[in-house]
Write a protein that holds these residues in place. Structure first.
Motif, mmCIF file in Angstrom:
data_model
loop_
_atom_site.group_PDB
_atom_site.id
_atom_site.type_symbol
_atom_site.label_atom_id
_atom_site.label_comp_id
_atom_site.label_asym_id
_atom_site.label_seq_id
_atom_site.Cartn_x
_atom_site.Cartn_y
_atom_site.Cartn_z
ATOM 1 N N PHE A 274 0.515 42.523 6.030
ATOM 2 C CA PHE A 274 -0.682 42.705 5.220
ATOM 3 C C PHE A 274 -0.901 44.437 5.279
ATOM 4 C CE2 PHE A 274 -0.872 38.743 7.489
ATOM 5 C CZ PHE A 274 -0.975 37.764 6.532
ATOM 6 N N VAL A 285 -6.349 47.417 3.221
ATOM 7 C CA VAL A 285 -6.673 46.286 4.007
ATOM 8 C C VAL A 285 -7.136 46.697 5.454
ATOM 9 C CG1 VAL A 285 -5.339 44.582 5.123
ATOM 10 C CG2 VAL A 285 -4.608 45.165 2.794
ATOM 11 N N MET A 448 -5.706 37.076 0.741
ATOM 12 C CA MET A 448 -5.689 38.459 0.775
ATOM 13 C C MET A 448 -5.522 38.760 -1.039
ATOM 14 S SD MET A 448 -2.946 41.266 1.719
ATOM 15 C CE MET A 448 -1.496 40.494 0.787
#
Length: 459
Positions: A274, A285, A448
């Motif tokens: 991520f 992020v 995401m």
């Protein structure tokens, strides 16, 4: 304990890795640490009183560990907190919790280790304390992973183990209800888990243990530091007079362990893909609840990915990582943080300059030969990756789509997803293998990207 499959998934299914339409902008809540959960389960099982694990990871590896302990007589009860009886909401309370009730360990029992290094290595010393035989077996790949360090050490400490001389699975530990313990010399250069395995059960050995590493440089020292810190928090007396160098000595005195109330940190190694998404797409992020101080190797991602072109900010909320859209190659010794290698290699394959990753020869003995697998799979997408004696040399080249095989290795699957952000047509074989340590990775990954799309529409 139910609710999740403990098999590695569909080996033949191909998952189309989503391509990012622009810079990601998302908050991703990463589940708890596998390393902390499995160590916490063992220490709680060996304690003198019941304890709690709050916000534990529910994944294949941790459910195999829990099932194994239950097979030897340990009680593990699940409950869900609304912030009341089990604690307040927020990072220190709320959510799922497991109550661990120690009991007299016993056999006969049969343990399925899957392909989990923590289960196959940490539990034979526990089984040596059981009253009766405990048989261990697992996935075909588990038979190829080294266990000689644990087997030889346990025999030297007084245990009886049948492995037909393989130094690997399958094997049977004939528990006698106790173990003498004492001094032992081992070569743990192929896995730091050999050391942690002995230390975790050592407070219950009659003489404790003195583990002396006699081989080449130890890999993954942060994981041994995690073991030591968790032992001390549970009331064990641990002396590390030479730890921190290339050779180490660890002494654990016999003692009772406390039943703890342990909150499991987010798994920082599982945050790697991520954070990499922010670096690859030039986005942002946030990982909530990133600890300010931790022994988890994944904390090194802050430094490594910053060197590769991003920036990070750690606040009370968590860690926010921001990419610039440019990725710089890196020359890095990953000896202590080898589990981060697959995602780092994927990012390096998308960089604007060469990378050399070293100190990771031990990755040839992980879930698969990670060095060979990374080189083969990235090269089949058009890359130029060569194996060195102890790592990888990665020269970025224009990449194209294709099938990325994962060899039942969860970290290869997440590395492939990172490549897919920038390359159309990457098909990830058996993405379900990520359930080993990261439940519903495809859902988290899509979430995401969906959050990024929603944010872009609002702006």
């Amino acid at each position: 304990m139910t609710g999740i499959e403990t098999s590695p998934g569909d080996h033949t299914a191909l998952w189309p890795a989503p391509t990012a339409d622009g810079a990601v902008d998302a908050t991703v809540t990463v589940p708890g640490s596998k390393s902390v959960t499995n160590r916490g389960l063992i220490l709680a099982a060996l304690a003198a009183e019941p304890g709690w694990l709050r916000r534990p990871l529910r994944s294949r590896d941790t459910l195999l560990m829990a099932a194994a302990l239950r097979a030897m007589g340990v009680g593990i009860e699940e409950t869900v907190s609304d912030g009341g009886a089990l604690g307040s909401s927020g990072p220190s309370g709320g959510g799922e919790a497991w109550r661990v009730i120690p009991a007299g360990l016993h056999g006969p029992a049969t343990i399925d280790v899957g392909n989990a290094g923590t289960v196959m290595r940490f539990l034979p010393p526990v089984a040596a304390l059981a009253d009766g035989p405990v048989h261990f077996d697992g996935d075909p790949r588990s038979h190829e992973r080294p266990l000689h360090g644990v087997i030889d050490a346990l025999r030297a400490l007084g245990a009886r183990i049948d492995d037909d001389g393989r130094g690997a699975l399958p094997l049977t530990v004939h528990g006698g209800g106790a173990l003498d313990g004492g001094p032992v010399r081992i070569d743990a250069s192929s896995s730091s888990q050999f050391v942690s395995a002995l230390l975790l059960s050592a407070p219950r050995f009659n003489q404790g243990v003195e583990v002396r590493h006699i081989g080449a440089a130890l890999p993954s020292l942060p994981h041994i530091r995690m073991t030591v810190d968790m032992l001390r928090a549970a009331g064990a007396r641990v002396d590390t007079p030479e730890a921190g160098g290339e050779r180490g000595v660890w002494r654990v005195a016999p003692s009772a362990l406390l039943g703890r109330d342990l909150v499991v940190e987010p798994d920082l190694s599982n945050a790697a893909p991520f954070l990499a998404a922010a670096l690859v797409t030039g986005g942002r992020v946030t990982i909530p609840d990133w600890p300010e101080h931790t022994t988890q190797p994944g904390d090194e991602l802050r430094r490594i990915f910053t060197e590769m072109g991003g920036s990070c900010e750690l606040t009370d909320t968590g860690l926010t990582f921001t990419g610039t859209g440019r990725i710089t190659g890196i020359d890095a010794d990953l000896h202590e943080v080898g589990e981060l290698t697959p995602v780092i290699a994927a990012v390096a394959a998308l960089a604007d300059s060469e990378s050399v990753l070293s100190g990771i020869a031990h990755l040839r003995l992980h879930e698969t030969d990670r060095l060979a697998a990374l080189a083969k799979e990235i090269n089949e997408l058009g890359g130029e990756v060569t194996e060195t004696e102890d790592g990888l040399r990665i020269r970025p080249r224009p990449l194209h789509g294709g099938i990325f095989h994962t060899y039942e290795d969860h970290r290869l699957a997440t590395a492939a997803a990172v490549l897919g952000l920038a390359i159309d047509g990457v098909l990830v074989e058996n993405v379900a293998t990520t359930a080993k340590t990261l439940p519903d990775f495809p859902g988290l990954w899509s979430g995401m990207l969906d959050a990024t799309t929603t944010s872009a529409r609002r702006s």
